[in-house]
Design an enzyme around this catalytic site. Sequence first.
Site, PDB file in Angstrom:
ATOM      1  N   LYS A  34      -6.039  -6.939  16.936  1.00  0.00           N
ATOM      2  CA  LYS A  34      -7.207  -7.972  17.647  1.00  0.00           C
ATOM      3  C   LYS A  34      -7.144  -7.867  19.098  1.00  0.00           C
ATOM      4  CE  LYS A  34      -6.207 -11.709  20.463  1.00  0.00           C
ATOM      5  NZ  LYS A  34      -7.468 -11.765  20.934  1.00  0.00           N
TER       6      LYS A  34
ATOM      7  N   GLU B  65       3.085  -3.908  27.795  1.00  0.00           N
ATOM      8  CA  GLU B  65       2.410  -3.831  28.552  1.00  0.00           C
ATOM      9  C   GLU B  65       2.361  -4.044  29.503  1.00  0.00           C
ATOM     10  OE1 GLU B  65       1.777   0.727  26.340  1.00  0.00           O
ATOM     11  OE2 GLU B  65       0.469   0.215  27.705  1.00  0.00           O
TER      12      GLU B  65
ATOM     13  N   CYS C 185      -4.022  -1.426  35.286  1.00  0.00           N
ATOM     14  CA  CYS C 185      -2.480  -2.071  35.749  1.00  0.00           C
ATOM     15  C   CYS C 185      -1.906  -1.274  36.568  1.00  0.00           C
ATOM     16  CB  CYS C 185      -1.501  -2.410  34.166  1.00  0.00           C
ATOM     17  SG  CYS C 185      -1.985  -0.720  33.100  1.00  0.00           S
TER      18      CYS C 185
ATOM     19  N   GLU D 253       0.074 -10.451  41.140  1.00  0.00           N
ATOM     20  CA  GLU D 253      -1.068  -9.130  41.024  1.00  0.00           C
ATOM     21  C   GLU D 253      -2.648  -9.917  40.892  1.00  0.00           C
ATOM     22  OE1 GLU D 253      -1.775  -8.525  36.059  1.00  0.00           O
ATOM     23  OE2 GLU D 253      -1.534  -6.243  36.875  1.00  0.00           O
TER      24      GLU D 253
HETATM   25  P1  NAD Z   1      -3.689 -11.475  28.333  1.00  0.00           P
HETATM   26  O1  NAD Z   1      -2.827 -11.089  28.833  1.00  0.00           O
HETATM   27  O2  NAD Z   1      -4.868 -13.006  28.757  1.00  0.00           O
HETATM   28  O3  NAD Z   1      -5.117 -10.752  27.073  1.00  0.00           O
HETATM   29  C1  NAD Z   1      -4.724  -9.874  26.413  1.00  0.00           C
HETATM   30  C2  NAD Z   1      -5.033 -10.091  24.920  1.00  0.00           C
HETATM   31  O4  NAD Z   1      -3.494 -10.960  24.489  1.00  0.00           O
HETATM   32  C3  NAD Z   1      -6.119 -10.889  24.318  1.00  0.00           C
HETATM   33  O5  NAD Z   1      -6.507  -9.984  23.267  1.00  0.00           O
HETATM   34  C4  NAD Z   1      -5.720 -12.291  24.762  1.00  0.00           C
HETATM   35  O6  NAD Z   1      -6.050 -12.844  23.487  1.00  0.00           O
HETATM   36  C5  NAD Z   1      -3.994 -12.153  23.875  1.00  0.00           C
HETATM   37  N1  NAD Z   1      -3.609 -14.343  24.035  1.00  0.00           N
HETATM   38  C6  NAD Z   1      -3.654 -14.285  25.099  1.00  0.00           C
HETATM   39  N2  NAD Z   1      -2.790 -15.184  24.469  1.00  0.00           N
HETATM   40  C7  NAD Z   1      -2.036 -14.619  23.574  1.00  0.00           C
HETATM   41  C8  NAD Z   1      -0.702 -15.527  22.952  1.00  0.00           C
HETATM   42  N3  NAD Z   1      -0.535 -17.043  22.821  1.00  0.00           N
HETATM   43  N4  NAD Z   1      -0.185 -15.333  21.800  1.00  0.00           N
HETATM   44  C9  NAD Z   1      -0.723 -13.931  21.534  1.00  0.00           C
HETATM   45  N5  NAD Z   1      -2.145 -13.121  21.713  1.00  0.00           N
HETATM   46  C10 NAD Z   1      -2.431 -13.996  22.967  1.00  0.00           C
HETATM   47  O7  NAD Z   1      -4.100 -10.170  29.716  1.00  0.00           O
HETATM   48  P2  NAD Z   1      -5.641  -9.669  30.154  1.00  0.00           P
HETATM   49  O8  NAD Z   1      -6.163 -10.897  30.951  1.00  0.00           O
HETATM   50  O9  NAD Z   1      -6.496  -9.520  29.017  1.00  0.00           O
HETATM   51  O10 NAD Z   1      -5.792  -8.552  30.999  1.00  0.00           O
HETATM   52  C11 NAD Z   1      -5.356  -8.570  31.788  1.00  0.00           C
HETATM   53  C12 NAD Z   1      -3.627  -7.752  31.439  1.00  0.00           C
HETATM   54  O11 NAD Z   1      -3.385  -6.851  30.946  1.00  0.00           O
HETATM   55  C13 NAD Z   1      -3.132  -8.102  33.584  1.00  0.00           C
HETATM   56  O12 NAD Z   1      -2.004  -8.761  33.766  1.00  0.00           O
HETATM   57  C14 NAD Z   1      -3.085  -6.363  33.394  1.00  0.00           C
HETATM   58  O13 NAD Z   1      -2.220  -5.705  34.309  1.00  0.00           O
HETATM   59  C15 NAD Z   1      -2.221  -6.037  31.636  1.00  0.00           C
HETATM   60  N6  NAD Z   1      -2.066  -4.488  31.324  1.00  0.00           N
HETATM   61  C16 NAD Z   1      -1.217  -3.938  31.490  1.00  0.00           C
HETATM   62  C17 NAD Z   1      -1.050  -2.749  30.965  1.00  0.00           C
HETATM   63  C18 NAD Z   1      -0.048  -1.840  30.747  1.00  0.00           C
HETATM   64  O14 NAD Z   1      -0.287  -0.739  30.393  1.00  0.00           O
HETATM   65  N7  NAD Z   1       1.326  -2.509  31.627  1.00  0.00           N
HETATM   66  C19 NAD Z   1      -2.838  -2.166  30.665  1.00  0.00           C
HETATM   67  C20 NAD Z   1      -3.866  -2.954  31.094  1.00  0.00           C
HETATM   68  C21 NAD Z   1      -3.837  -3.894  31.246  1.00  0.00           C
END
Ligand code: NAD
Length: 502
Positions: free
Chosen positions: A188, A263, A297, A394
Amino acid sequence: MPSTRRDLALGATAPFRDRPLGHYIDGQSVDGTGSLFPVFDPSTGESLGEARDATEGELDQAVAAATSAFDQWSRTPGNERKALLHKVADLIEARAEEIAAVECLDAGQTWRFMSKAALRGAENFRFFADRAPGAADGQALPTAGHLNYTTRSPIGPVAVITPWNTPFMLSTWKIAPALAAGCTVVHKPAEWSPYSARLLVEIAHEAGLPAGVFNAVNGLGETTGRRLTEHPDIKAVAFVGESKTGSAIMRQGSETLKRVHFELGGKNPVIVFDDADLDRALDAVVFMIYSLNGQRCTSSSRVLVQRSIHDTFIAKLIERVKQLKVGDPFDAATEVGPLIHQRHLEKVSSYAAVASGEGATVAVGGAPAGGQGYFYAPTLYTGADISMRIAQEEIFGPVLTAIVFDDEEDAIAKANAVDYGLAGYVWTRDLGRALRVSDRLEAGMIWVNSENVRHLPTPFGGVKASGIGRDGGDWSFDFYMETKNVALATGDHKIMRLGVAQ
Ligand code: NAD
């Protein structure tokens, strides 16, 4: 050239303007019947089309496809999986320009980075393809009377849930090892940048991946994402995203005892000591927060500078930040593109008032950069204290918070005084200090006198609120596979006899 690249991306996504983007289930494109959500071009704010939230029935179909494909795929010889995954890599390379262009259009990432990120996607497939034949390898652990040996087998159908920041590269980083291990996948992607995931699943099938092995469903986190992580037939969830979403997924998956790999977010420090090569440190500091529009990230979003060099270093930093080129992501000269979405622009923008209110200085930027899209001016907050929100939270944009420190102890204390622990960067010419500081920093990954340079066999992941588990090398297989021990008796050990008259 920029307009040619934009045309390439518009061409690749044209089918989804005629008809909403649906799902890819059991080797077939499925239009879907769920509710629609909009997809925007971050650099113009205009609509790129709509996508569909998977219904419960569609999600069940995707999981059922992954479940029935698992038996065959998990027993497919590693060499065959290797050959197929290399074909996926070949096709990614052949379409790298198109993939990069779609990332620029859909995620607002800049061409200068995306042209490499698409190729990195191919590299991820090749790296894990080569390891597929040895994925099940175990150990021999002989003892008196027994030969113990371990084997590994794929855990089952898994969910891969990815964010919007560098969608293609991150998806390949999670999906390639799952497939190499023999797992089947339901992916997804993030709702704000769903298009490159569609290219990936189509490419995988063009390469000959059997139907049902790799499925992709679109949808929102709170509906499709939640259902996927609650589904009893999904054995593990590989998730990249925000820390608070990780907590939600842990709750959602608890009933079915899901294995999770997270992650998550970061507030990574870059520590600049006064003995460092300051020119190289400056380059790295600027690169690690303003590249990828600060939506990274591992970005070094806190710069900790030693007091003795603080003012001169910050003065040079201010000059560099002012010169960053903000603009059209398709233009190869652009260094900083737009943020992903209006809502994210509002979040990033809100911190300027927070910074001033807390007593920090807005040294550069601190406001949207204007124009139609979601552009935010590269921003530098100086004079910050570690307790301030701009030093703790963040922000996930082109925003850097500068903090002064006095000595090694002070640097370590300030670096560790956040909830996160993904990466840390240390600049010093003193080897002993580099080792001491690296040892004490609370982070999963440390770079000394370097920026985020990845070597795929090394472990990638965070501690504290930044994640659970590691990716890369064999660590990825540890997550996607179950280890079994077999104890084979040599027949000469004494078995305790019960129920026999003594
Ligand atoms: P997010 O957590 O809002 O969404 C990520 C994914 O999770 C999306 O596909 C979203 O639809 C899904 N999601 C949201 N709520 C959910 C739920 N309740 N159950 C299941 N899935 C759900 O993150 P974002 O805003 O898309 O991305 C930014 C974040 O990602 C930042 O915090 C960044 O640091 C992190 N990130 C971390 C890494 C790493 O390697 N540590 C890499 C890239 C991004």
